[in-house]
Every structure is written in structure tokens, then in C-alpha cells.
Design a protein around this motif. Structure first.
Motif, PDB file in Angstrom:
ATOM      1  N   PHE A  67      -5.432  -8.064  44.547  1.00  0.00           N
ATOM      2  CA  PHE A  67      -6.130  -9.342  44.577  1.00  0.00           C
ATOM      3  C   PHE A  67      -5.452 -10.273  45.581  1.00  0.00           C
ATOM      4  O   PHE A  67      -4.226 -10.256  45.734  1.00  0.00           O
TER       5      PHE A  67
ATOM      6  N   GLY B 144     -12.758  -6.978  40.064  1.00  0.00           N
ATOM      7  CA  GLY B 144     -11.733  -6.013  40.441  1.00  0.00           C
ATOM      8  C   GLY B 144     -11.335  -5.231  39.205  1.00  0.00           C
ATOM      9  O   GLY B 144     -11.923  -5.379  38.129  1.00  0.00           O
TER      10      GLY B 144
ATOM     11  N   SER C  12     -10.699  -9.182  46.655  1.00  0.00           N
ATOM     12  CA  SER C  12     -10.005  -8.044  46.049  1.00  0.00           C
ATOM     13  C   SER C  12     -10.339  -6.780  46.821  1.00  0.00           C
ATOM     14  O   SER C  12     -11.389  -6.691  47.454  1.00  0.00           O
TER      15      SER C  12
END
Length: 495
Positions: A377, A319, A367
Motif C-alpha cells: 500500500f 488490496g 496499492s
């Protein structure tokens, strides 16, 4: 040079026109003569004006018809939450849970892989591959459920199917990636190569000469397609007895042991996960071991960085913690000692650390990219983060927490679930609008019969009733202000 009258006409054009109009009113015969002697340009300008207003009217009429008269195509209404209980295989709509198609499958399904591309111009652009025991190998249309091909597999009845199904570059030239199925029987791992468009086996079974403890990753180097531990070129030549379309990579071949065909792992302990990491000059490899993990250069296989010793048992997720900067979220430790570490993929530096105790066997994390070029997340943990009573009494209550880097000391508890969670994922059904999470719940024992449910919840609808959990000293914002900030998050698809 202009005379006095012409100069006055240039300076005061309106006054000059007014004087001429008054003169014309006083002399009608002269006015008629002027009309008769009007230049063609004035009549042409009137025609142009008429054509302009006519075209404008037609455009407005077309816009009205398209906007209000012609009905828009029906789109399934997106429901905030839905749940389906079923006992047979089915594909359902993510918007409202309606059944897209349903069909019987093998009694014992060993592997399912969807979104497998098919040749251009075929009846199905994408397929789902189902591998069942003892000898079922089926491809179905992802959108209709119709059978594309159905063959008996060449797997031994005692062999275990290793996931995932690997898509390799097109070998037979039919325009679709081919399929590499890995099986393990006793200590031997074998590869089976199949055509991605017809399902026919290409060549014979080939042994990779490696065990199945480390996991598998199809990795493309800058000069060849290779499988960690064995090159696809070598495997293709072994199963077909002839050369293929693959190029050799001398550098990688030199790193393979001539006898065992193994590579230096660069990791102490067992290798648990191998993951691709996008890079500027090709993909790198994140190697996660039982005692440590390391980011390897995708071509040289030399360590880019190695963080401090860590106890990683779960698959990390990628992410963006900082805007447009890729990071990896690692679960360090288990149970009450579990921590979530956010690491910068460029340097390996720790960006943030969250203490988030969890229950054994909890779902994997996820995510979603947000419009501010970061990521939201989603982690599972204990309902009461500061208490161990749940683990001591055996009350399995998984809580889903949401985290965003702009609020690094806050978690948002979206939901808690007491049933056994088989699978979890966070997805975007409508880019920039519809973020949701999907739960698959069912019996804890895969061999035992029981009810299986698929549940969808829209993330934004859970925020108003969520619980704000502050990590450390709280900031000046109230709980409602924090919920409002999470509600205003917008999501976007990856480019």
C-alpha cells in the motif's frame, strides 16, 4: 527347462559375451561367417542410433541459431527514473518516458477516458475518449494517437461534464460497449448515449431526475444492468423512444421511487462514493457517505456490514491485507487526525489502524498486489508524522509512505515532494518485475498557466535510501533489515 550352459549365460551375460569374443578371435573364418550372417535387427538398431544422434545434432544446432544468431526483438530499456516537462497532450512510454505519440487537443478538456474497447477486427483494439468544451467529442487510437472519429457533442455550453465516462452494454450491436456521458446543468442531471465504435449519438438527451451530489456507478445486478437511481433500460427507452436489449429487474424496480426514481441510500449524510466489490455471486456495492459507509448486497441492497461512525472524505482503495483475502483501506479523518483503517471486506472487522497525518488536498492512495498474495500500500502524509509545524507554516511537503502487512508497525518513507501534485498512481510496467509510481505535477490553479511534469520512479530503487518510520515500539529488526525485506518484495498482476 534351461540346461546348465543356458542358465549360466542368463546369470553371467557379460562373461558369456567375453567367452564368445575370445572364441571368435581364435577363429577368424567363423567371425566372418558371423558378420555375413548378422541378423537384420542389428543393422536396423545401428541405423536407429545414427538417426537419433543426427536428430539430436539438428536440435542443438537449431537451439544455437535461435539463441545466439537470430537477434531478439528490441524492447525499450526500462529506466529507473525519468521526467518529462510538456505543455501539450502526449502519450509516453512507461519504460523510459519516450514519446509514443503527440497531438493537439481542445483548449478546455473536460474529460479523458482511456482503455475503451473497440469492436473486434477494428483498426484499434482500444481507444481514448476526449470530451472538450464547448462541443468537442473525439476518440483516438490508444497506441498511435490517430483519430478514430470526431464529432460535435450535444452538450449545452453551460453544462458540467460529470466523470467518469460510463461504459454500458452494447446497444447498437456493433460489438463495442456504448458510452454514457452524464452532464449537469443547474440541478438537473442528464444522460447522453453514444455508440462506442462510431461516436454517433443514440437517441436524444434523457433526464435522470437526480442531482449530481452522490456520484455515479454502473452496477450490474444478477438479472439486469442498472444505474443507481435510474435503470439503463429506462434511460435507453427514454432517449430512443423504443425498447432495447436490456432486461428489467423487478426487484430493483420495486425499490425505485415511482416519482423521484431514487433508491434508499442506507447512509446518513451525503453519498460521496459508490464502488464495486467483487463477490462470489456477483458484485456488491460499497457506499461511502460523509458520516458513515456500508457494504450493500449487490442484488438485495441490504447492508452486509456497517462499521462504527467514520469521517471518510477520500475514496477508499482495495488490496489484500491477509493472503488472498480482500480488504479495503479507508482514510478516516483529515489533517493531523487522519487514520488509515484496514477493514476485512467479508466482515467489516478492523484489521489494522495507522496514524498518518496528512496535508489538505493530498494525492489519493494506491496499492499493488505482491507475490505473497498480499498487497503493498502507498499513502501520502506529512514528512514529520509527529509534528504540526508543516501545516502551521504552510510548507507543503508531501511524503510518500509504503506499507506491507507483514510489517504492521513500520512505514517506509520513499520520497517527499514540495511541488503541487495533480495525480498519482502506483503501477506495474512489467509483471513480477517492475513496480513504479507515476506523478503528475503542475500548477495548483487549473486555470493558471504553468509547467506540467510527468515523473516516474522505480519503487525498488528508492528503498535503499528510504527512511524507516516505526509506529509504536520498534521490533528486533534493524532499519537495514527492514529495507532488505521491502527490497525482496516481488509483485504480480491481478489474475
Amino acid at each position: 527347462m534351461l540346461d546348465h550352459k543356458d542358465l549360466e549365460a542368463e546369470i553371467h551375460p557379460l562373461k558369456n559375451e567375453e567367452r564368445k569374443s575370445q572364441e571368435n578371435l581364435g577363429n577368424p573364418s567363423k567371425n566372418e561367417d558371423n558378420v555375413k550372417s548378422a541378423p537384420p535387427q542389428s543393422r536396423l538398431s545401428r541405423c536407429r542410433a545414427a538417426a537419433f544422434f543426427l536428430s539430436l545434432f539438428l536440435c542443438l544446432f537449431v537451439v544455437f541459431v535461435v539463441s545466439f544468431v537470430i537477434p531478439c526483438p528490441d524492447r525499450p530499456a526500462s529506466q529507473r527514473m525519468w521526467r518529462i516537462d510538456y505543455s501539450a497532450a502526449a502519450a509516453v512510454s512507461g519504460a523510459n518516458g519516450s514519446t509514443l505519440w503527440e497531438r493537439p487537443v481542445a483548449q478546455d478538456v473536460a474529460l479523458v477516458e482511456c482503455a475503451v474497447p473497440q469492436p473486434r477486427g477494428s483498426e484499434a483494439p482500444s481507444a481514448c475518449i476526449l470530451v472538450g468544451r464547448p462541443s468537442s467529442f473525439i476518440a483516438v487510437n490508444l497506441f498511435t494517437g490517430e483519430t478514430l472519429w470526431n464529432h460535435s457533442s450535444s452538450f449545452s455550453g453551460n453544462a458540467s461534464i460529470l466523470s467518469p465516462l460510463l461504459q454500458v452494454p452494447d446497444v447498437d450491436g456493433d460489438g463495442a460497449p456504448d458510452l454514457l456521458v452524464l452532464t449537469q446543468e443547474r440541478e438537473e442531471v442528464s444522460g447522453h448515449l453514444y455508440s462506442g465504435s462510431t461516436g454517433h449519438q443514440i437517441g436524444l438527451r434523457g433526464s435522470l431526475g437526480v442531482d449530481g451530489e452522490s456520484g455515479f456507478l454502473l452496477h450490474v445486478t444478477r438479472t439486469a444492468s442498472s444505474l443507481c437511481g435510474c435503470s439503463v433500460k429506462g434511460l435507453y427507452e427514454k432517449v430512443t423512444g423504443s425498447g432495447g436489449p436490456f432486461k428489467s429487474d423487478p426487484h430493483w424496480e420495486s425499490m425505485l421511487n415511482a416519482t423521484t426514481r431514487r433508491m434508499l441510500s442506507h447512509s446518513s449524510g451525503a453519498v460521496r462514493y459508490l464502488m464495486h466489490v467483487p463477490g462470489n455471486a456477483g458484485a456488491d456495492v460499497l457506499l461511502v457517505g460523509s458520516e458513515a459507509f456500508v457494504l450493500l448486497d449487490g442484488q438485495e441492497l441490504t447492508p452486509r456490514w456497517t462499521p462504527k461512525a467514520a469521517h471518510v472524505l477520500r475514496k477508499p482503495i482495495f488490496g489484500r491485507y491477509k493472503p488472498d483475502t480482500l480488504a479495503v483501506a479507508v482514510e478516516n479523518g483529515t489533517g493531523t487526525d487522519r487514520q488509515i483503517l484496514f477493514l476485512d471486506l467479508g466482515t467489516g472487522a478492523v484489521l489494522c489502524s495507522l496514524a498518518l497525518p496528512s496535508l489538505p488536498g493530498g494525492p489519493l492512495s494506491a496499492s499493488l498486489p505482491t507475490a505473497d498474495h498480499r498487497s503493498a500500500f502507498f499513502f501520502w502524509g506529512l514528512h514529520e508524522l509527529g509534528s504540526t509545524s508543516e501545516t502551521e507554516t504552510g510548507e507543503a511537503r508531501h511524503s510518500l509512505y509504503m506499507f506491507h502487512p507483514t510489517l504492521p508497525r513500520v512505514l517506509l518513507e520513499l520520497a517527499n515532494v514540495s511541488t503541487h501534485i495533480v495525480a498519482f498512481d502506483a503501477v506495474l510496467f512489467e509483471p513480477s518485475r517492475h513496480a513504479a509510481y507515476i506523478l503528475l505535477t503542475g500548477p495548483a490553479d487549473s486555470e493558471a498557466p504553468g509547467l506540467v511534469s510527468v515523473i516516474k520512479h522505480k519503487v525498488r530503487d528508492l528503498v535503499p535510501s528510504s527512511r524507516v518510520v516505526r509506529l509504536g515500539e520498534g521490533g528486533p529488526d534493524s532499519d537495514q533489515a527492514i529495507r532488505d525485506r521491502f527490497s525482496r518484495l516481488r509483485y504480480q498482476s491481478e489474475a
